[in-house]
Design a protein around this motif. Structure first.
Motif, PDB file in Angstrom:
ATOM      1  N   THR A 132       1.099  -1.111   0.229  1.00 31.31           N
ATOM      2  CA  THR A 132      -0.049   0.330   0.217  1.00 31.31           C
ATOM      3  C   THR A 132       0.749   1.387   0.293  1.00 31.31           C
ATOM      4  O   THR A 132       1.757   1.285   1.057  1.00 31.31           O
ATOM      5  CB  THR A 132      -0.569  -0.090   1.512  1.00 31.31           C
ATOM      6  OG1 THR A 132      -1.354  -0.848   1.163  1.00 31.31           O
ATOM      7  CG2 THR A 132      -2.132   1.237   1.488  1.00 31.31           C
ATOM      8  N   VAL A 133       1.167   2.007  -1.315  1.00 32.97           N
ATOM      9  CA  VAL A 133       1.125   3.293  -1.410  1.00 32.97           C
ATOM     10  C   VAL A 133       0.868   4.336  -0.900  1.00 32.97           C
ATOM     11  O   VAL A 133      -0.046   4.590  -1.776  1.00 32.97           O
ATOM     12  CB  VAL A 133       2.442   3.192  -2.565  1.00 32.97           C
ATOM     13  CG1 VAL A 133       2.615   4.795  -2.343  1.00 32.97           C
ATOM     14  CG2 VAL A 133       3.019   1.906  -2.985  1.00 32.97           C
ATOM     15  N   ALA A 134       0.736   5.504   0.068  1.00 31.48           N
ATOM     16  CA  ALA A 134       0.258   6.257   0.296  1.00 31.48           C
ATOM     17  C   ALA A 134       0.429   8.031  -0.565  1.00 31.48           C
ATOM     18  O   ALA A 134       1.804   8.044  -0.441  1.00 31.48           O
ATOM     19  CB  ALA A 134       0.233   6.973   2.071  1.00 31.48           C
ATOM     20  N   ILE A 135       0.121   8.248  -1.078  1.00 32.56           N
ATOM     21  CA  ILE A 135      -0.036   9.803  -1.944  1.00 32.56           C
ATOM     22  C   ILE A 135      -0.189  10.773  -1.022  1.00 32.56           C
ATOM     23  O   ILE A 135      -1.859  11.489  -1.172  1.00 32.56           O
ATOM     24  CB  ILE A 135      -0.240   9.178  -3.013  1.00 32.56           C
ATOM     25  CG1 ILE A 135       0.191   8.471  -3.888  1.00 32.56           C
ATOM     26  CG2 ILE A 135       0.391  10.743  -4.364  1.00 32.56           C
ATOM     27  CD1 ILE A 135       0.178   8.462  -5.127  1.00 32.56           C
ATOM     28  N   VAL A 136      -0.024  11.194  -0.691  1.00 36.47           N
ATOM     29  CA  VAL A 136      -0.036  12.643   0.388  1.00 36.47           C
ATOM     30  C   VAL A 136       0.389  13.966  -0.792  1.00 36.47           C
ATOM     31  O   VAL A 136       1.441  13.951  -0.732  1.00 36.47           O
ATOM     32  CB  VAL A 136       0.998  12.543   1.931  1.00 36.47           C
ATOM     33  CG1 VAL A 136      -0.103  13.475   2.644  1.00 36.47           C
ATOM     34  CG2 VAL A 136       0.968  10.792   2.151  1.00 36.47           C
ATOM     35  N   GLY A 137      -1.486  14.324  -0.617  1.00 38.51           N
ATOM     36  CA  GLY A 137      -1.169  15.436  -1.731  1.00 38.51           C
ATOM     37  C   GLY A 137      -2.023  14.878  -3.301  1.00 38.51           C
ATOM     38  O   GLY A 137      -0.938  14.866  -4.480  1.00 38.51           O
ATOM     39  N   CYS A 138      -2.432  14.346  -3.799  1.00 37.38           N
ATOM     40  CA  CYS A 138      -2.984  13.458  -4.475  1.00 37.38           C
ATOM     41  C   CYS A 138      -3.356  14.080  -5.803  1.00 37.38           C
ATOM     42  O   CYS A 138      -4.148  14.229  -5.813  1.00 37.38           O
ATOM     43  CB  CYS A 138      -3.002  12.244  -4.535  1.00 37.38           C
ATOM     44  SG  CYS A 138      -3.555  11.078  -5.150  1.00 37.38           S
ATOM     45  N   GLY A 139      -2.836  15.547  -6.135  1.00 37.62           N
ATOM     46  CA  GLY A 139      -2.663  16.142  -7.444  1.00 37.62           C
ATOM     47  C   GLY A 139      -2.748  15.174  -8.708  1.00 37.62           C
ATOM     48  O   GLY A 139      -2.953  14.666  -8.815  1.00 37.62           O
TER      49      GLY A 139
END
Length: 308
Positions: A132-139
């Motif tokens: 699981t990869v969290a993209i913080v600021g997924c614009g």
């Protein structure tokens, strides 16, 4: 309302053929600053005109990050300002996935090795399959990463300001719930804008909540990570490692520990190489000029209050 004639666009500073072609493709014509309805600017705020004519209704900036423009007090509320947010998403997304793969696959030490150390390196090689990869600021950048990550078998946990579901992400959380992701995800990509709210978003407490095998990739701004806390976490092996295309301070000084820590990977802010900027920006400019001419909403409109 759409313009009845081709919009008059001032391009500065100086003439740049690639951007001029982009303006023409969008249906605009080049004009002097005094006669312009809009301005496309290709350099930083230190070269920008001190005053714009009242006829200028829109300004296109050359970068996705606009902190220097805000700091210079140039972004006003008298006209629409747009950044290049999203224009470079594909390039940066590709680099971010490269950095994450290099970390997870244990390449940071392998590429520095000068002898055959298979028994040592073999147990450190991980995989994105099932991670699981969290993209913080997924614009725009994060959205461009999602199909790349899912192709490797990873699941994406997206964090956005609003929490509106992001296509392709397994789950989307609003920024108010960012704290939840640090203990949930296996790895992290930091892609949020640099604002007062995101300064040192990744700090000692955040790092302590991550898994000991977690890799943190930063392709946003160096100020989003507490560098001192990161160095401590890397030395203590609190996390698996960090891969950074941006740093705080930047440029990262010679002799800084991040250069030599075996679980750190640094690239010198080249996720979006300067050699490809004019062509990519020209496509963004062409799209916005066309929208401006048609009276349609522009891409990447800046909100000075939010800071991006």
């Amino acid at each position: 309302m759409p313009n009845t004639a081709a919009p008059r666009i001032h391009l500065g500073p100086g003439h740049q053929t690639t951007l001029a072609d982009g303006i023409a493709r969008g249906g605009g014509v080049l004009a002097s600053l005094a006669d312009a309805e809009a301005v496309v600017w290709a350099q930083g705020p230190d070269t920008f005109p001190e005053r714009l004519p009242d006829t200028v209704r829109w300004v296109q900036l050359p970068s996705a990050g606009i902190e220097p423009w805000l700091a210079a007090g140039l972004v006003d509320d008298r006209r629409t300002w747009t950044s290049a947010a999203g224009a470079y998403a594909g390039n940066v997304a590709e680099h971010a996935v490269l950095l994450l793969l290099a970390g997870v696959r244990g390449l940071t030490e392998q590429v520095r090795a000068v002898s055959w150390r298979k028994a040592e390196f073999d147990p450190r090689v991980g995989t994105l399959q099932g991670a699981t990869v969290a993209i913080v600021g997924c614009g725009g950048i994060g959205r461009a990463m999602i199909p790349l990550l899912t192709a490797f078998g990873a699941e994406v946990l997206a964090v956005t300001r609003s929490g509106t579901p992001v296509p392709g992400a397994a789950e989307t959380l609003p920024a108010t719930r960012t704290d939840e992701v640090w203990s949930r995800a296996d790895h992290f990509v930091i892609a949020a804008p640099a604002t007062a709210e995101t300064a040192q978003l990744v700090d000692a407490d955040t790092l302590a909540r991550m898994k000991p095998t977690a890799w943190v990739v930063n392709i946003a701004r160096g100020t989003l990570i507490d560098t001192g806390a990161l160095v401590d976490a890397l030395r203590d092996h609190t996390i698996g490692g960090a891969a950074l295309d941006v740093t705080d301070p930047e440029p990262l000084p010679t002799g800084h520990p991040l250069w030599t820590l075996p679980n750190a990977l640094i690239t010198p802010h080249i996720a979006n190489p300067a050699t490809g900027l004019p062509r990519t920006l020209a496509e963004h400019v062409a799209a916005n000029v066309e929208r401006f001419a048609a009276g349609q909403p522009l891409l990447a409109v800046i909100d000075p209050v939010r800071g991006y």
